[in-house]
Write a protein that holds these residues in place. Structure first.
Motif, PDB file in Angstrom:
ATOM      1  N   HIS A 125     125.184  57.700  62.049  1.00 45.87           N
ATOM      2  CA  HIS A 125     124.484  56.695  61.262  1.00 45.87           C
ATOM      3  C   HIS A 125     125.252  55.381  61.187  1.00 45.87           C
ATOM      4  O   HIS A 125     124.662  54.303  61.238  1.00 45.87           O
ATOM      5  N   ILE A 126     126.586  55.467  61.079  1.00 45.60           N
ATOM      6  CA  ILE A 126     127.383  54.235  60.997  1.00 45.60           C
ATOM      7  C   ILE A 126     127.131  53.385  62.238  1.00 45.60           C
ATOM      8  O   ILE A 126     126.865  52.183  62.149  1.00 45.60           O
ATOM      9  N   ILE A 127     127.174  54.033  63.420  1.00 46.79           N
ATOM     10  CA  ILE A 127     126.997  53.304  64.672  1.00 46.79           C
ATOM     11  C   ILE A 127     125.595  52.691  64.741  1.00 46.79           C
ATOM     12  O   ILE A 127     125.422  51.497  65.008  1.00 46.79           O
ATOM     13  N   VAL A 128     124.596  53.525  64.459  1.00 43.91           N
ATOM     14  CA  VAL A 128     123.218  53.102  64.669  1.00 43.91           C
ATOM     15  C   VAL A 128     122.811  52.012  63.674  1.00 43.91           C
ATOM     16  O   VAL A 128     122.197  51.009  64.034  1.00 43.91           O
ATOM     17  N   LYS A 129     123.185  52.202  62.416  1.00 42.60           N
ATOM     18  CA  LYS A 129     122.731  51.251  61.390  1.00 42.60           C
ATOM     19  C   LYS A 129     123.361  49.886  61.600  1.00 42.60           C
ATOM     20  O   LYS A 129     122.675  48.862  61.505  1.00 42.60           O
ATOM     21  N   THR A 130     124.662  49.869  61.904  1.00 44.42           N
ATOM     22  CA  THR A 130     125.309  48.593  62.174  1.00 44.42           C
ATOM     23  C   THR A 130     124.601  47.892  63.325  1.00 44.42           C
ATOM     24  O   THR A 130     124.327  46.691  63.277  1.00 44.42           O
ATOM     25  N   ASN A 131     124.269  48.665  64.354  1.00 42.07           N
ATOM     26  CA  ASN A 131     123.633  48.090  65.526  1.00 42.07           C
ATOM     27  C   ASN A 131     122.272  47.491  65.191  1.00 42.07           C
ATOM     28  O   ASN A 131     121.926  46.399  65.648  1.00 42.07           O
ATOM     29  N   LEU A 132     121.489  48.180  64.364  1.00 43.18           N
ATOM     30  CA  LEU A 132     120.171  47.661  64.000  1.00 43.18           C
ATOM     31  C   LEU A 132     120.302  46.338  63.246  1.00 43.18           C
ATOM     32  O   LEU A 132     119.531  45.404  63.467  1.00 43.18           O
ATOM     33  N   PHE A 133     121.295  46.262  62.355  1.00 39.57           N
ATOM     34  CA  PHE A 133     121.502  44.999  61.651  1.00 39.57           C
ATOM     35  C   PHE A 133     121.886  43.896  62.631  1.00 39.57           C
ATOM     36  O   PHE A 133     121.429  42.752  62.508  1.00 39.57           O
ATOM     37  N   PHE A 134     122.730  44.249  63.611  1.00 42.15           N
ATOM     38  CA  PHE A 134     123.104  43.260  64.633  1.00 42.15           C
ATOM     39  C   PHE A 134     121.860  42.713  65.333  1.00 42.15           C
ATOM     40  O   PHE A 134     121.712  41.509  65.517  1.00 42.15           O
ATOM     41  N   VAL A 135     120.955  43.620  65.718  1.00 42.67           N
ATOM     42  CA  VAL A 135     119.745  43.179  66.420  1.00 42.67           C
ATOM     43  C   VAL A 135     118.911  42.271  65.520  1.00 42.67           C
ATOM     44  O   VAL A 135     118.402  41.229  65.958  1.00 42.67           O
ATOM     45  N   SER A 136     118.809  42.634  64.238  1.00 43.47           N
ATOM     46  CA  SER A 136     118.013  41.795  63.332  1.00 43.47           C
ATOM     47  C   SER A 136     118.608  40.396  63.263  1.00 43.47           C
ATOM     48  O   SER A 136     117.880  39.408  63.171  1.00 43.47           O
ATOM     49  N   ALA A 167     125.918  43.959  58.207  1.00 40.65           N
ATOM     50  CA  ALA A 167     126.047  45.059  59.163  1.00 40.65           C
ATOM     51  C   ALA A 167     127.254  45.921  58.833  1.00 40.65           C
ATOM     52  O   ALA A 167     127.160  47.144  58.811  1.00 40.65           O
ATOM     53  N   ILE A 168     128.381  45.281  58.533  1.00 40.63           N
ATOM     54  CA  ILE A 168     129.575  46.085  58.262  1.00 40.63           C
ATOM     55  C   ILE A 168     129.427  46.798  56.917  1.00 40.63           C
ATOM     56  O   ILE A 168     129.846  47.948  56.756  1.00 40.63           O
ATOM     57  N   PHE A 169     128.760  46.159  55.947  1.00 45.09           N
ATOM     58  CA  PHE A 169     128.497  46.830  54.668  1.00 45.09           C
ATOM     59  C   PHE A 169     127.591  48.035  54.893  1.00 45.09           C
ATOM     60  O   PHE A 169     127.858  49.137  54.413  1.00 45.09           O
ATOM     61  N   ALA A 170     126.497  47.783  55.634  1.00 40.20           N
ATOM     62  CA  ALA A 170     125.515  48.842  55.846  1.00 40.20           C
ATOM     63  C   ALA A 170     126.135  50.018  56.568  1.00 40.20           C
ATOM     64  O   ALA A 170     125.855  51.171  56.271  1.00 40.20           O
ATOM     65  N   GLY A 171     127.005  49.702  57.549  1.00 37.67           N
ATOM     66  CA  GLY A 171     127.608  50.775  58.304  1.00 37.67           C
ATOM     67  C   GLY A 171     128.630  51.534  57.488  1.00 37.67           C
ATOM     68  O   GLY A 171     128.619  52.754  57.446  1.00 37.67           O
ATOM     69  N   LEU A 172     129.536  50.805  56.833  1.00 38.79           N
ATOM     70  CA  LEU A 172     130.731  51.475  56.326  1.00 38.79           C
ATOM     71  C   LEU A 172     130.771  51.722  54.821  1.00 38.79           C
ATOM     72  O   LEU A 172     131.193  52.778  54.379  1.00 38.79           O
ATOM     73  N   PHE A 220     119.959  51.110  43.125  1.00 44.57           N
ATOM     74  CA  PHE A 220     119.170  49.886  42.997  1.00 44.57           C
ATOM     75  C   PHE A 220     119.904  48.620  43.434  1.00 44.57           C
ATOM     76  O   PHE A 220     119.277  47.632  43.796  1.00 44.57           O
ATOM     77  N   TRP A 221     121.243  48.668  43.393  1.00 44.83           N
ATOM     78  CA  TRP A 221     121.969  47.471  43.804  1.00 44.83           C
ATOM     79  C   TRP A 221     121.838  47.228  45.301  1.00 44.83           C
ATOM     80  O   TRP A 221     121.955  46.113  45.768  1.00 44.83           O
ATOM     81  N   LEU A 222     121.596  48.279  46.083  1.00 45.37           N
ATOM     82  CA  LEU A 222     121.691  48.131  47.546  1.00 45.37           C
ATOM     83  C   LEU A 222     120.582  47.269  48.126  1.00 45.37           C
ATOM     84  O   LEU A 222     120.856  46.261  48.766  1.00 45.37           O
ATOM     85  N   PRO A 223     119.290  47.628  47.900  1.00 43.31           N
ATOM     86  CA  PRO A 223     118.262  46.765  48.477  1.00 43.31           C
ATOM     87  C   PRO A 223     118.219  45.378  47.846  1.00 43.31           C
ATOM     88  O   PRO A 223     117.623  44.472  48.424  1.00 43.31           O
ATOM     89  N   ALA A 224     118.864  45.209  46.677  1.00 38.69           N
ATOM     90  CA  ALA A 224     118.868  43.883  46.052  1.00 38.69           C
ATOM     91  C   ALA A 224     119.910  42.974  46.673  1.00 38.69           C
ATOM     92  O   ALA A 224     119.813  41.756  46.570  1.00 38.69           O
ATOM     93  N   SER A 225     120.933  43.553  47.302  1.00 32.53           N
ATOM     94  CA  SER A 225     122.025  42.690  47.739  1.00 32.53           C
ATOM     95  C   SER A 225     122.279  42.708  49.241  1.00 32.53           C
ATOM     96  O   SER A 225     122.745  41.714  49.783  1.00 32.53           O
ATOM     97  N   TYR A 226     121.981  43.796  49.939  1.00 35.91           N
ATOM     98  CA  TYR A 226     122.453  43.900  51.316  1.00 35.91           C
ATOM     99  C   TYR A 226     121.789  42.931  52.283  1.00 35.91           C
ATOM    100  O   TYR A 226     122.310  42.698  53.357  1.00 35.91           O
ATOM    101  N   HIS A 227     120.634  42.396  51.936  1.00 35.62           N
ATOM    102  CA  HIS A 227     120.001  41.494  52.891  1.00 35.62           C
ATOM    103  C   HIS A 227     120.352  40.035  52.629  1.00 35.62           C
ATOM    104  O   HIS A 227     119.840  39.158  53.291  1.00 35.62           O
ATOM    105  N   THR A 228     121.244  39.779  51.648  1.00 34.86           N
ATOM    106  CA  THR A 228     121.501  38.376  51.314  1.00 34.86           C
ATOM    107  C   THR A 228     122.628  37.710  52.111  1.00 34.86           C
ATOM    108  O   THR A 228     122.504  36.542  52.434  1.00 34.86           O
ATOM    109  N   PRO A 229     123.752  38.391  52.438  1.00 31.48           N
ATOM    110  CA  PRO A 229     124.817  37.681  53.147  1.00 31.48           C
ATOM    111  C   PRO A 229     124.497  37.515  54.634  1.00 31.48           C
ATOM    112  O   PRO A 229     123.454  37.989  55.092  1.00 31.48           O
ATOM    113  N   PRO A 230     125.375  36.829  55.402  1.00 30.95           N
ATOM    114  CA  PRO A 230     125.162  36.727  56.843  1.00 30.95           C
ATOM    115  C   PRO A 230     125.085  38.105  57.486  1.00 30.95           C
ATOM    116  O   PRO A 230     125.628  39.078  56.946  1.00 30.95           O
TER     117      PRO A 230
END
Lengths: 117, 504
Positions: B334-345, B243-248, B228-238
């Protein structure tokens, strides 16, 4: 001694769990601190308590004679206490800043990041 | 001694971070040192990978205290591959950060924190000692706490409260599990544990400990019901931080789960791995359904992290060599792809000033290449051949069919379909439909002031990661071979044990 420590650990876990389920930020941080201490005491106790026998090799001897206190759990706890202290200090500052920014210490009112827009 | 090289991925980020602190007023110096540092780490980690491939597992006893008494640093194939991927993401994030992080955050030691974060992650991958793993987790967590709140907006604080509380809780559980495990087995060296655990008499207590570890790592890996902590926090920082959190970060938890439940805790597979299997299925489902309900670019991606974690845990839970190889391949992809998607966003946000799908639109019309750069990782995430995600899913599902878990495989395929639904949703809303404000090219005011050098710096890592995705997709065989070898090393733990404890 083992029995007493076991009771204390149990109380700390119980109190910690109760506290982190509260809505107030201050109580949550107290709960986290309790849980940290409970874990430290647990390592201490489970590493087997040996009274009055430090792990020093006596002069002239080659090896340690049984029984002696295992120094490793103590080293672990020391590290864990230091890390726990640092992290808890950070958490307290974070909780205070959150209180100042959000304007409430009620966790139920901090859900703007979870809402569907 | 050439063995010493494996400690460099831990030492180098420390050196670069401390060097940056000497120039703490000059942000420009920070940027260069950070970029240079991540590049050096990348080169070093590739050298280590080449060595591990040619010579097998490399281990180092820190301070020459013989294992199991001292701390062992062990580079087996899985650890090394993870270190290489970390370096790749570190490098990409270093480039992206220069282009996107605002000067205020840079001034407050953003780059040193990034290096400390990489140090903690590398340490967690390379250590061969459980208590040392705890220490590296804390190094990683404290840097991530600070990176998460750096900037101090309201959303960041609210997200951080949940992130910090749950991670501290998981650390306390981890610590308790370490204590009990020491009491039961009398050692904390992973190789020594793998050797001793078959002879431990209190098997029930051992199972309890293994479940405690599962909970502790489960919180960090964001598996059901601990995410539950993940969707509550990962979209808040720059975005660079997300991206680095989501990836790694979540993958460190997955790595720890894989390490513990292949090398160490295999005494009661019927219980522990079934528990993982149930959790994996529910993780996949809740993640993908959560994403379907969202209408914020980064929140959708955050929920998809959870559903993808489910696939990795599924690979581990099926517990055949092929399935574990699939899980490892999945992590890399997944690490590569997810980081990249965050970069695009983040690029879309810079252009249009929003992450809200309802306010976005018309990006494809004016920037078709950016659309393509989104599509590559998005389709890869959904598992469309011939991109990397297809092979990752294919291997996990094939492994599932081999052990005849048909229900679970059905769910996994359904989740793949729903992932495609979410990705098409983002594509339709952000890229395909017209901008709700009209047919012209509406850009955010601040976007027009960004220099073109910075724009290239932002696009470069996206292209770089997209290329890696394509390479993994088209040349999947060598990658899969190494994933297979890594799984082999995990399952036949005798090689690992001998390499660390130095027995012939």
């Amino acid at each position: 001694m083992n029995f007493l420590l076991a009771i204390i650990i149990g109380i700390l876990y119980g109190a910690g769990t109760y506290m982190i389920l509260r809505r107030s930020l201050v109580k949550v941080i107290l709960g986290l601190i309790f849980l940290g201490h409970a874990a430290n005491l647990l390592i201490f106790t489970i590493g087997r308590l040996t009274k009055g026998a430090p792990a020093f090799i006596p002069q002239g001897a080659e090896t340690l004679a049984e029984p002696y206190a295992d120094p490793l759990p103590q080293a672990l706890i020391l590290t864990a206490i230091v890390i726990g202290f640092g992290v808890q200090a950070f958490a307290i500052v974070l909780f205070k800043r959150t209180y100042q920014t959000v304007g409430t210490d009620d966790l139920d009112k901090m859900k703007s990041t979870d809402e569907l827009k | 001694m050439i063995n010493q090289i494996i400690i460099l991925p831990i030492i180098l980020p420390l050196i670069f971070a401390v060097t940056m602190l000497f120039f703490w007023r000059s942000v420009a110096v920070h940027r260069y040192i950070n970029l240079f540092g991540t590049l050096v780490s990348l080169v070093v980690s590739i050298i280590i990978l080449v060595q591990v491939i040619s010579e097998g597992i490399i281990s180092l006893q820190v301070g020459s205290w013989q294992a199991p008494f001292g701390i062992s640093i062990v580079a087996d194939l899985l650890s090394t591959v993870m270190v290489v991927i970390t370096a790749v993401i570190g490098f990409a994030t270093a480039l992206y950060s220069i282009g996107t992080i605002d000067p205020d955050r840079e001034k407050y030691l953003y780059y040193p924190l990034l290096q400390f974060l990489l140090m903690g992650i590398n340490g967690a991958f390379l250590t061969g000692d459980i208590f040392n793993l705890y220490v590296w987790f804390e190094v990683m967590l404290i840097s991530s706490f600070v990176l998460l709140v750096l900037g101090g907006t309201r959303g960041q604080f609210e997200g951080a409260i949940k992130y910090v509380t749950l991670n501290l809780l998981s650390s306390a559980i981890f610590l308790a599990a370490v204590g009990i495990l020491y009491g039961v087995a009398g050692t904390l060296n992973m190789a020594d544990l793998a050797r001793r655990i078959p002879f431990v008499e209190q098997k029930e207590l051992l199972t309890v400990v293994s479940v405690l570890f599962m909970i502790a790592f489960g919180v960090k890996a964001a598996i059901f019901p601990l995410f539950f902590w993940l969707p509550a926090s990962y979209h808040t920082p720059p975005v660079a931080v997300s991206a680095i959190f989501a990836g790694l970060l979540t993958k460190v938890g997955v790595y720890a789960l894989i390490r513990f439940f292949t090398t160490i805790f295999v005494h009661d597979i019927g219980f522990t791995h079934n528990l993982l299997l149930i959790s994996a299925v529910l993780t996949m489902l809740t993640g993908v359904l959560g994403a379907a309900a969202q209408s914020d670019f980064r929140k959708i991606l955050s929920f998809h992290i959870i559903s993808q974690i489910g696939y990795m845990i599924l690979g581990l839970a099926l517990f055949s060599p092929l399935a574990i190889a699939g899980a490892i391949f999945y992590i890399i992809h997944h690490i590569i792809v997810k980081t990249n998607l965050f970069f695009v966003s983040g690029v879309v946000d810079k252009m249009k000033g929003s992450f809200d799908l309802n306010k976005l639109g018309g990006v494809y019309k004016f920037y078709p290449l950016l659309g393509l750069l989104f599509l590559i990782p998005a389709l890869s995430l959904a598992g469309i051949p011939p991109l990397s995600g297809f092979w990752a899913k294919f291997v996990v599902i094939k492994a599932g069919l081999e052990v005849q878990e048909y229900f679970v495989i059905g769910i996994a395929l359904l989740v793949g379909l729903l992932t495609l639904f979410s990705m098409t949703k983002i594509w339709n809303e952000v890229f395909w439909k017209d901008d709700p404000r009209g047919y012209e090219n509406h850009l955010d005011e601040s976007y027009k002031q960004i220099t073109s050098t910075k724009k290239y710096l932002v696009i470069a890592p996206i292209v770089f990661l997209a290329l890696i995705t394509i390479i993994i997709g088209f040349y999947a065989e060598p990658f899969f071979k190494y994933a297979n070898d890594a799984a082999e090393q995990l399952i036949n733990s005798s090689v690992y044990i001998n390499s660390v404890l130095g027995m012939r």
